[in-house]
Structures are given as structure tokens and as C-alpha cells.
Motif scaffolding. Structure first.
Motif, mmCIF file in Angstrom:
data_model
loop_
_atom_site.group_PDB
_atom_site.id
_atom_site.type_symbol
_atom_site.label_atom_id
_atom_site.label_comp_id
_atom_site.label_asym_id
_atom_site.label_seq_id
_atom_site.Cartn_x
_atom_site.Cartn_y
_atom_site.Cartn_z
ATOM 1 N N UNK A 96 0.819 -1.193 0.000
ATOM 2 C CA UNK A 96 0.000 0.000 0.000
ATOM 3 C C UNK A 96 0.864 1.258 0.000
ATOM 4 N N UNK A 97 1.945 1.255 0.774
ATOM 5 C CA UNK A 97 2.808 2.430 0.824
ATOM 6 C C UNK A 97 3.494 2.680 -0.516
ATOM 7 N N UNK A 98 3.805 1.619 -1.246
ATOM 8 C CA UNK A 98 4.450 1.784 -2.555
ATOM 9 C C UNK A 98 3.493 2.386 -3.579
ATOM 10 N N UNK A 155 0.052 -11.586 16.381
ATOM 11 C CA UNK A 155 -0.127 -10.402 15.538
ATOM 12 C C UNK A 155 0.930 -9.372 15.932
ATOM 13 N N UNK A 156 1.940 -9.221 15.108
ATOM 14 C CA UNK A 156 2.979 -8.244 15.401
ATOM 15 C C UNK A 156 3.471 -7.627 14.103
ATOM 16 N N UNK A 157 4.111 -6.498 14.224
ATOM 17 C CA UNK A 157 4.656 -5.815 13.057
ATOM 18 C C UNK A 157 6.076 -6.288 12.799
ATOM 19 N N UNK A 187 4.215 1.756 14.092
ATOM 20 C CA UNK A 187 3.846 3.106 14.498
ATOM 21 C C UNK A 187 2.618 3.618 13.749
ATOM 22 N N UNK A 188 2.507 3.263 12.469
ATOM 23 C CA UNK A 188 1.345 3.698 11.683
ATOM 24 C C UNK A 188 0.064 3.083 12.235
ATOM 25 N N UNK A 221 -5.383 8.157 16.617
ATOM 26 C CA UNK A 221 -5.912 9.337 15.944
ATOM 27 C C UNK A 221 -7.388 9.181 15.602
ATOM 28 N N UNK A 222 -7.796 8.001 15.205
ATOM 29 C CA UNK A 222 -9.199 7.776 14.829
ATOM 30 C C UNK A 222 -10.127 7.784 16.036
ATOM 31 N N UNK A 223 -9.755 7.071 17.090
ATOM 32 C CA UNK A 223 -10.668 6.902 18.205
ATOM 33 C C UNK A 223 -10.510 7.916 19.328
#
Length: 155
Positions: A1-3, A128-130, A137-138, A145-147
Motif C-alpha cells: 500500500x505504501x508503494x 499479531x505483530x509488526x 507506528x502507523x 488518531x481515529x478513536x
């Protein structure tokens, strides 16, 4: 998605609504990127009266992360901070404005549980990990930011 992202097509709207906050609770929450050896910390502060997140910083568990958080909190004019006994708080908050203890940090500890329930990357034992700090961080930033910072639509 970032690309696939085209920077010229991204619209960013910055909003800042600073109101005077008398008291805030601060805490830090552990997570990891890739493996538990690569720790990532969420430092944040909430309004003691309402429980709403005021500001947050993602980084290490070093004083620099708290210094960044403290700078984000300056416009609020906070006169009293409630924290646990982590040394960064003692080193960078004035003792007359700083109270250490569990009696006044109940809301932020409850918020920790809520965040761990809703954001699986913050759960200590998870599948579930990055794999990258940027994505970690995103994901956490988008959720907060949303909630926490989202304004109600007036249309």
C-alpha cells in the motif's frame, strides 16, 4: 500500500484544539517489532478528568521519548502530573507538580487495558505483530488518531 501511495494525492488536515488541562496521567506501554528483543514503547498522557488521550509518542524507553511527550503537553498548561515511579518522570517533572502512585493513575491503567484489547500489536503474547517499526507506528497512530482525536462529522 505504501508503494502505491502518490504523495501529491494525499490530503493532510491538521487540527489543533488546545484547552487548559489542570491534571494529567502519564504512562508508558511496552510492545515489540519483529521479536520481543526489539522493544517499542508507547508513551502517552490522558486528561485526568475525562480520560481522553492528550498526546502520545512512540519510541524507546529512554528519557528522550518522555521529553518529546512533555513538549507536546506544554500547550495544555498542565499543573499536576500523576505517574508511576519510572525514573524519566522524576528526572523531568518538577516535584511540586508530580505525584507518584497508583491512587491517581487508575484511568490510564484502564486505558492501557482498552488499548491492549483493541490493538493486538500491544498484547504481550500475540501472533499479531509488526515486522517494521514504520508499520507498527502507523497502526497504533492511526488507531489513536481515529478513536481519540477524531472530530464528529458536522455535515
Amino acid at each position: 500500500m505504501l508503494r502505491q501511495l502518490i504523495p501529491q494525492e494525499v490530503a493532510v488536515e491538521l487540527r489543533q484544539h488546545i484547552e487548559s488541562i489542570e491534571e494529567a496521567e502519564c504512562d508508558e506501554m511496552w510492545s515489540f517489532v519483529g521479536s520481543k528483543a526489539h522493544q517499542r514503547w508507547l508513551w502517552y498522557a490522558i486528561d485526568h478528568a475525562t480520560g481522553k488521550i492528550l498526546a502520545y509518542v512512540l519510541g524507546s524507553r529512554k528519557d528522550e521519548a518522555f521529553i518529546k511527550l512533555k513538549a507536546l503537553l506544554e500547550p495544555f498548561g498542565i499543573t499536576r502530573f500523576y505517574t508511576d515511579d519510572w525514573g524519566a518522570y522524576e528526572r523531568h517533572l518538577e516535584s511540586e507538580n508530580h505525584i507518584i502512585g497508583k491512587e491517581n493513575t487508575q484511568k490510564i491503567e484502564r486505558k492501557n487495558l482498552t488499548l491492549r484489547t483493541r490493538i493486538k500489536r500491544l498484547v504481550r503474547k500475540t501472533i499479531c505483530f509488526s515486522k517494521k517499526i514504520l508499520m507498527h507506528d502507523i497502526i497504533i497512530g492511526l488507531f489513536i488518531n481515529r478513536y481519540e482525536f477524531a472530530c464528529a462529522n458536522t455535515a
